[in-house]
Design a protein around this motif. Structure first.
Motif, short mmCIF file in Angstrom:
data_model
loop_
_atom_site.label_atom_id
_atom_site.label_comp_id
_atom_site.label_asym_id
_atom_site.label_seq_id
_atom_site.Cartn_x
_atom_site.Cartn_y
_atom_site.Cartn_z
N ASN A 302 0.85 -1.19 0.00
CA ASN A 302 0.00 0.00 0.00
C ASN A 302 0.89 1.24 0.00
N LYS A 303 0.83 2.02 -1.06
CA LYS A 303 1.71 3.19 -1.18
C LYS A 303 1.32 4.31 -0.23
N ASN A 304 0.06 4.32 0.23
CA ASN A 304 -0.41 5.39 1.10
C ASN A 304 0.10 5.23 2.53
N ASN A 305 -0.05 4.03 3.09
CA ASN A 305 0.39 3.81 4.47
C ASN A 305 1.66 2.97 4.58
N GLU A 306 2.24 2.60 3.42
CA GLU A 306 3.48 1.84 3.35
C GLU A 306 3.36 0.47 4.01
N ASN A 307 2.17 -0.05 4.07
CA ASN A 307 1.95 -1.38 4.63
C ASN A 307 2.16 -2.44 3.55
#
Length: 380
Positions: A302-307
């Motif tokens: 996930n690029k938004n939360n780096e998960n």
């Protein structure tokens, strides 16, 4: 005898390894920790939405082996590797519209589809034939428009914008054009080139040399045997993502001379190394897939939360070695599954909320019917 000796020397040179640093300069790249197996989850836990589209089956639209899928202009474009065709279906109902297939050596004919792209606002498909080194242009109705010769060998391409194209070039019979990325204008005149090829691999492994559209004037490029993906414009190429596998990645072994393909793979498996890295990028996600030994790994980042999550690979569930990414549409990962795969998955992944959707999709499907197109959207 003399010719044979010369040929052997050439082969040795091509299979040789020129020493370079294992990881090139990654300044500015987003590093993604790819430690294998961390944050593993079942497919069902990660899915936000899923769609199943039955691709109409008829004598004319029968698909052999799906290589890649694109969805544009309310149409589904399927590259059938077995028949070297581009089949066009309507989106989202999957009704067959037409097929582009013109195999041969005559005017307007190609010998194989290496890659294809849709030309916006023209209702045309551009097909790359790497064997003939040509780009062929066809209308959606299958009629031939034109062809242009490319001054180098390439396996994939895309339009950076309306005036510039990006090609990958990794096979070299012409040192002058031996670069991993080549930019041309629409006349196929070379305007720029990046990463001169200095090393040659023994065998082609995995995906590599992938190109995917990012914005109106840039693309994401993953070279062969690389864990660094680059942002490419007509004037520049800069590191964008660094997939850090740490000690599980050894680029050098991919360039070593091998006695044969089996021994080459054996060495990789023995060292438990990563190979065959591929990736797809959407607005919010990166989907990476790669191999270790005989196991395909699928990773959702996930690029938004780096998960980052690894998806558990189950022998008969939705995600196994046959669950191969074919592309992206909006924020949906595109894959194709045959109905037997889906039926088996329904019994394994019993808790998936989308089981009812899948059941309705595979109802009345026969053994000879086309694969099902699966669009998967992951949770934010």
């Amino acid at each position: 005898m003399k010719k044979t000796a010369t040929l052997v020397i050439i082969i040795i040179i091509l299979l040789s390894c020129k020493k370079e640093s294992q990881i090139n300069n990654v300044t500015g790249a987003k590093e993604i920790d790819m430690t294998i197996g961390r944050n593993s989850k079942n497919f069902c836990e990660l899915v936000d939405d899923i769609k199943f589209i039955r691709l109409e089956t008829s004598e004319e639209s029968l698909i052999g082996t799906i290589e890649r899928v694109k969805i544009e202009n309310d149409r589904i474009f399927v590259h059938d590797y077995k028949t070297q065709s581009i089949l066009i279906f309507s989106y989202p109902d999957g009704k067959f519209l037409n097929k582009i297939r013109s195999i041969g050596n005559g005017p307007g004919e190609y010998t194989g589809v290496f890659d294809f792209n849709i030309i916006e606002n023209q209702d045309c498909v551009m097909i790359l034939d790497g064997n003939l080194r040509k780009l062929f242009k066809y209308r959606f109705d299958g009629s031939y428009v034109s062809s242009k010769r490319i001054p180098f060998f390439s396996r994939s391409f895309l339009y950076l914008d309306s005036q510039n194209l990006l090609f990958n070039n990794y096979s070299l019979d012409d040192k002058k054009y031996a670069y991993k990325a080549i930019i041309t204008d629409t006349t196929l005149t070379i305007k720029n080139s990046f990463f001169e090829i200095e090393r040659f691999y023994s065998f082609q492994m995995g995906h590599g040399n992938q190109t995917s559209k990012r914005t109106d004037d840039s693309a994401l490029f993953l070279p062969q045997n690389s864990v660094i993906a680059y942002k490419v414009t007509k004037d520049s190429i800069v590191p964008r993502y660094f997939f850090n596998f740490k000690d599980r990645w050894n680029e050098d072994i991919l360039y070593q001379k091998a006695d044969g393909f089996d021994s080459f793979v054996f060495n990789i498996k023995k060292k438990e190394l990563v190979y065959g890295l591929g990736m797809n990028e959407s607005t919010n996600f990166i989907i990476a897939d790669f191999w270790t030994a005989d196991l395909r790994h699928l990773v959702v980042y996930n690029k938004n939360n780096e998960n980052l999550n690894y998806i558990n690979n189950t022998k008969n569930g939705f995600v196994n070695n046959k669950f191969v990414p074919k592309g992206y549409y909006q924020d949906y990962l595109l894959t194709t599954l045959d109905h037997e795969h889906i039926k088996r998955a329904l019994t394994i992944d019993k808790d998936c909320y989308f089981n009812e959707k899948a059941k309705k999709t595979v109802d009345n499907l026969n053994d000879n019917d086309n694969p099902v197109l699966v669009l998967t959207k992951f949770k934010n």
